[in-house]
Design an enzyme around this catalytic site. Structure first.
Site, PDB file in Angstrom:
ATOM      1  N   GLY A 539       4.956  -7.261  -2.546  1.00  0.00           N
ATOM      2  CA  GLY A 539       5.876  -8.100  -1.778  1.00  0.00           C
ATOM      3  C   GLY A 539       7.007  -7.297  -1.196  1.00  0.00           C
ATOM      4  N   GLY A 540       7.938  -7.992  -0.609  1.00  0.00           N
ATOM      5  CA  GLY A 540       9.033  -7.359   0.113  1.00  0.00           C
ATOM      6  C   GLY A 540       9.785  -6.297  -0.653  1.00  0.00           C
ATOM      7  N   PHE A 541       9.937  -6.456  -1.953  1.00  0.00           N
ATOM      8  CA  PHE A 541      10.762  -5.510  -2.695  1.00  0.00           C
ATOM      9  C   PHE A 541      10.002  -4.772  -3.780  1.00  0.00           C
ATOM     10  CE2 PHE A 541      13.923  -8.125  -0.693  1.00  0.00           C
ATOM     11  CZ  PHE A 541      14.938  -7.228  -0.399  1.00  0.00           C
ATOM     12  N   GLY A 542       8.690  -4.819  -3.680  1.00  0.00           N
ATOM     13  CA  GLY A 542       7.927  -4.073  -4.663  1.00  0.00           C
ATOM     14  C   GLY A 542       6.686  -4.821  -5.112  1.00  0.00           C
ATOM     15  N   PRO A 543       5.851  -4.161  -5.917  1.00  0.00           N
ATOM     16  CA  PRO A 543       4.595  -4.758  -6.348  1.00  0.00           C
ATOM     17  C   PRO A 543       4.782  -5.838  -7.421  1.00  0.00           C
ATOM     18  CG  PRO A 543       4.876  -2.601  -7.337  1.00  0.00           C
ATOM     19  CD  PRO A 543       6.045  -2.804  -6.422  1.00  0.00           C
ATOM     20  N   VAL A 544       3.801  -6.738  -7.491  1.00  0.00           N
ATOM     21  CA  VAL A 544       3.819  -7.806  -8.494  1.00  0.00           C
ATOM     22  C   VAL A 544       2.589  -7.661  -9.382  1.00  0.00           C
ATOM     23  CG1 VAL A 544       3.942 -10.287  -8.868  1.00  0.00           C
ATOM     24  CG2 VAL A 544       4.837  -9.327  -6.761  1.00  0.00           C
ATOM     25  N   LYS A 559       7.600  -8.684 -11.290  1.00  0.00           N
ATOM     26  CA  LYS A 559       7.878  -7.992 -10.038  1.00  0.00           C
ATOM     27  C   LYS A 559       8.685  -6.742 -10.361  1.00  0.00           C
ATOM     28  CE  LYS A 559       8.961  -8.704  -5.359  1.00  0.00           C
ATOM     29  NZ  LYS A 559       8.017  -9.404  -4.544  1.00  0.00           N
ATOM     30  N   ASP A 656      12.265 -13.848   4.081  1.00  0.00           N
ATOM     31  CA  ASP A 656      10.887 -13.353   4.181  1.00  0.00           C
ATOM     32  C   ASP A 656       9.898 -14.458   3.846  1.00  0.00           C
ATOM     33  OD1 ASP A 656       8.829 -11.626   4.664  1.00  0.00           O
ATOM     34  OD2 ASP A 656       8.974 -10.572   2.745  1.00  0.00           O
TER      35      ASP A 656
END
Ligand SMILES: *[C@@H]1O[C@H](CO)[C@@H](O)[C@H](O)[C@H]1NC(C)=O
Ligand SMILES: *[C@@H]1O[C@H](CO)[C@@H](O)[C@H](O)[C@H]1NC(C)=O
Ligand SMILES: *[C@@H]1O[C@H](CO)[C@@H](O)[C@H](O)[C@H]1NC(C)=O
Length: 845
Positions: A539-544, A559, A656
């Site tokens: 996602g926008g700020f890193g992997p999940v 996250k 987002d």
């Protein structure tokens, strides 16, 4: 079971057919009773002990005794709700005092009136009293309890549940409860005022002194009164809602429909978004307020979702003329800009009744050269002395006001399209700060006290204002720097120690809210060392990652935030706590966080159904989303966004919004994820200008993608894209239509202009969609996509438009940001800084 038949005027010659008729009726009646019946036909009766049940089983009508009273009444309640609430009483002011319950009955008289009799001496306790002229003598009549709780008398052959051709209806005589579909207001032809009146007390349904009804001003509003004293008013209707209405009205899935105001009738009704929900508004005579309650089957209880007046500022005329009631700070009353307390002595002693006056009022000579000062965020003043014209322009409205020295203010009638004119005569009363709507009020001032270059609303800078603003700003800035310096020094000393003790630590602002902190080792084992196999997405700020907690087997989503460690752990923690406090059924729940050294992680509830894009854009999976589910998803996202945008504690702009950020639960209810990340990661201002654009091509509003300007309206734009994608089943980006370089938005706009919007609707919805709803979605989508942020509706209005039948505005051309379809990868989710962007970006400063 006792069935009594009333014989009237029975001549000897008629006796035999009559007896046969009676026997037949008895058989029929018993047969019907063994199932359940919703009607009383002529010559039938309902005895104390028996009940009528509406056809769908929702409502029940029968005899009851309230509280500790000994009187009996005929009333209506929800049949299947164990905590009984009487929603309507027939004979509230005419109780049955006869204790012998066997002797009372409700009958349908030969003339077609409902009559409540005590049998011993045939005493008439209560009757519907319809005059015989209005009853047709040729057709017979029945009384029926309808599915919406309305008890009506109608011609036997009238099978329409909604028809207005009732000879009499309980909804015309409301008691203390407003049900969905009930008209709240006036029939001007007959002078009938359908207003609510409280019970006298919990044991006595007779009329109390608390009333809630529409007052017939030129700009009607709903007023709550105790006796003749006004307690609260709703504010006039502003085209979207009542101008003084708190937000909850809409967020709780209850929608007030646009009032009907014409020469025959003035009323409003409300409807429930979810028809199977049970929710009513009633007058609480003990607390002198109107209260909306909802039945929650899980808890087996009625819960209060809104009561008005809720706080001091809801109380009518709390701050006197020109006094603005502000809920939070103390003192709560403040004079409007340009006004001063009428009696400073009383005012500063917190006696606000005299209110405020214009500065320099004594020397003011009213005239056509007066100016108007613009105010926004105010509940519109009391409408007792107003004049309105739905077709007048704002400029003419202003001139009309200038002509008359008693005119003190004007405004638009309709905030959604800026149309109409409303002007106020005399002092402005009952103002309060309310931020639900963007509504402007223009208040008349002496020209010399308003900026010489024109109205404040003209946007030109006011010199003295600039100075007045700059000096405190400089001071605040200096103070800020000092505080920051001191703070940084302290923090440096503390930081190292803090990181290691975070898991145990609980500080002051956590006292009422416990956010679990997870150990990094717990996260590592839960996600199998953050293995690719566990990775759900990026996602926008890193992997999940998907994880399973060893201690209780609970499934979670983790996250792992990248590049957020710039922020101190304390700030990070505070932001996470704030976001975790945001709880709404359409938001993914934040369960906790993990902070260790440079690592920052957020732990969410896990959604087994994955995200919306996995369904919407997959040829096989999309069939699972029929029209009903899609519409439910659209409304759910809208509700979640309203909550984010309007919640009083925080104002979160998502930045987002896209299908992969909409997760679906087991019932396909949408839950927005990744909200507040910009805030948590420390690069958010409330709104404004940012040099780090977070978002995804195809969903970003033009002003955000190009200038880095974001606001709730840039989320509205993204919602518009989402809406078109949900209706069409296509991605905005990644598909060309008609061999043109149109993206979905461009395609939708072209079809709209050609009047072929239907072509946009997903083929696999053919069997399930409701054309009016689908087309409404497309039109609302286009309204959200308009180029200028100010043209776009806010989310509250979006939801109202989606769920109401009202006429929609015509959209202007959408802002296409990336018209050209390129192959730069599907739905780029990587955040990018302005410096790295290769598409033409104008750097904004
Ligand atoms: C009806 O009967 C009740 C009790 O038997 C009595 O109190 C009342 O006065 C009677 N009413 C009439 C109108 O006769
Ligand atoms: C509507 O409300 C009922 C009862 O509260 C609930 O069971 C149902 O899930 C709701 N439906 C939707 C679509 O929200
Ligand atoms: C507030 O001031 C008004 C006007 O002077 C006075 O009549 C009223 O009694 C005062 N109220 C209180 C609570 O002191």
């Amino acid at each position: 079971m006792c069935v009594c038949i009333k014989f009237i005027q029975c001549k000897m010659a008629n006796i035999l057919p009559m007896i046969l008729f009676v026997i037949l009726n008895l058989i029929l009646f018993f047969f019907q009773l063994s199932t359940s019946i919703d009607t009383i036909t002529q010559f039938q009766s309902l005895n104390d002990g028996n009940t009528l049940v509406s056809n769908d089983g929702t409502f029940e009508l029968g005899f009851f005794t309230p509280g500790s009273s000994t009187n009996r009444y005929v009333g209506i309640w929800y049949k299947n709700i164990p905590k009984r609430r009487i929603v309507w009483v027939a004979n509230r002011d005419d109780p049955i005092k006869d204790n012998n319950s066997n002797s009372t009955m409700l009958i349908m008289s030969k003339e077609g009136n409902l009559e409540l009799l005590t049998n011993n001496n045939q005493t008439l306790v209560w009757s519907t009293n319809i005059t015989t002229q209005s009853l047709s003598t040729t057709s017979s009549h029945v009384a029926q309890l309808l599915d919406n709780g309305n008890f009506v008398i109608k011609a036997n052959n009238n099978t329409d549940q909604q028809s207005n051709n009732f000879l009499w209806q309980g909804f015309d005589f409301p008691c203390d409860t407003l049900l969905a579909g009930m008209k709240h207001g006036w029939d001007l032809k007959t002078g009938l005022n359908r207003q609510l009146t409280s019970w006298k007390n919990w044991d006595d349904p007779s009329s109390g002194d608390l009333t809630w009804g529409i007052v017939l001003h030129s700009n009607p509003e709903i007023v709550l009164k105790k006796g003749s004293v006004e307690i609260h008013r709703s504010g006039p209707w502003n085209g979207v809602g009542f101008s003084g209405a708190p937000m909850e009205i809409i967020t709780s899935s209850v929608i007030a429909t646009t009032p009907v105001i014409n020469s025959n009738e003035v009323y409003f009704t409300y409807s429930l978004v979810n028809k199977s929900m049970v929710s009513i508004t009633y007058l609480n005579q003990t607390l002198s307020l109107h209260e909306r309650v909802i039945w929650s089957p899980e808890d087996n209880t009625w819960s209060d979702i809104q009561s008005v007046p809720k706080n001091d500022c809801d109380v009518y005329n709390r701050c006197g003329p020109y006094g603005n009631c502000i809920h939070n700070p103390s003192p709560i009353c403040q004079c409007l800009d340009g006004f001063e307390p009428k009696s400073p002595q009383n005012w500063y002693a917190s006696n606000w009744t005299q209110g405020c006056v214009r500065k320099g009022e004594e020397t003011w000579n009213c005239g056509v050269n007066d100016r108007f000062r613009t105010f926004s965020g105010l509940k519109l003043p009391d409408t007792t002395h107003t004049w309105v014209d739905a077709n007048m322009t704002l400029e003419n409205c202003k001139n009309k006001c200038l002509e008359d020295c008693s005119c003190m203010a004007y405004s638009n009638l309709n905030v959604s399209d800026g149309s109409g004119c409303s002007i106020w005569f005399g002092d402005l009363i009952d103002l309060r700060q309310i931020l639900t709507f963007q509504q402007y009020l223009y208040i008349r001032m002496d020209a010399s006290t308003v900026d010489s270059s024109g109205d404040v609303s003209s946007g030109k800078k006011n010199h003295t204002l600039a100075i007045a603003v700059t000096i405190p700003l400089v001071i605040i800035l200096l103070l800020g720097i000092i505080v920051f310096y001191v703070y940084m020094r302290k923090r440096k000393q503390r930081d190292n120690a803090e990181i290691n003790t975070l898991t145990e630590e609980r500080d002051e602002d956590q006292q009422d809210f416990e956010l679990p902190f997870f150990n990094i080792s717990t996260m590592i084992s839960a996600t199998n060392h953050f293995s690719d196999y566990n990775k759900l997405g990026e996602g926008g700020f890193g992997p999940v990652y998907k994880g399973t907690l060893a201690m209780d087997g609970r499934e979670i989503a983790v996250k792992r935030l990248s590049g957020s460690s710039k922020q101190g752990s304390k700030e990070f923690k505070n932001e996470v706590i704030l976001c975790a406090k945001l709880q709404h059924r359409n938001l993914v729940k934040v369960l906790g966080c993990c902070i260790q050294g440079e690592e920052r992680m957020l732990i969410y509830e896990y959604m087994p159904n994955k995200s919306l894009d996995a369904f919407l854009f997959d040829p096989a999976q999309k069939k699972l989303l029929d029209w009903f589910k899609r519409f439910n998803i659209v409304c759910g996202i809208a509700r979640g966004l309203i909550y984010l945008h309007q919640d009083s504690r925080l104002r979160i702009i998502h930045r987002d919004l896209k299908p992969s950020n909409i997760l679906l639960d087991n019932d396909m209810n949408p839950k927005i994820s990744d909200f507040g990340l910009a805030k948590i990661c420390g690069d958010d201002q409330v709104e404004g200008n940012t040099n780090r654009v977070v978002g995804t091509h195809g969903y970003m509003a033009p002003e955000y993608a190009i200038d880095g300007l974001f606001s709730t309206k840039s989320d509205v734009f993204s919602f518009g894209v989402l809406l078109l994608e949900i209706v069409s089943g296509h991605k905005n980006k990644g598909l060309t239509f008609q061999n043109n370089n149109y993206n979905l938005v461009g395609h939708a706009w072209r079809l709209w202009k050609e009047g072929n919007s239907k072509e946009l609707i997903d083929d696999c919805l053919k069997d399930s969609y409701i054309p009016s709803e689908a087309l409404r979605c497309i039109q609302v989508g286009l309204l959200c996509l308009q180029l200028h942020p100010n043209d776009r509706p806010n989310m509250t209005y979006v939801l109202a438009m989606l769920t109401n039948e009202s006429v929609l505005a015509q959209p202007k051309e959408p802002g296409f940001i990336i018209q050209r379809v390129s192959n730069e990868g599907e739905s780029t989710t990587k955040p990018f800084s302005m410096n790295e962007v290769t598409i033409s970006v104008i750097d904004a400063r």
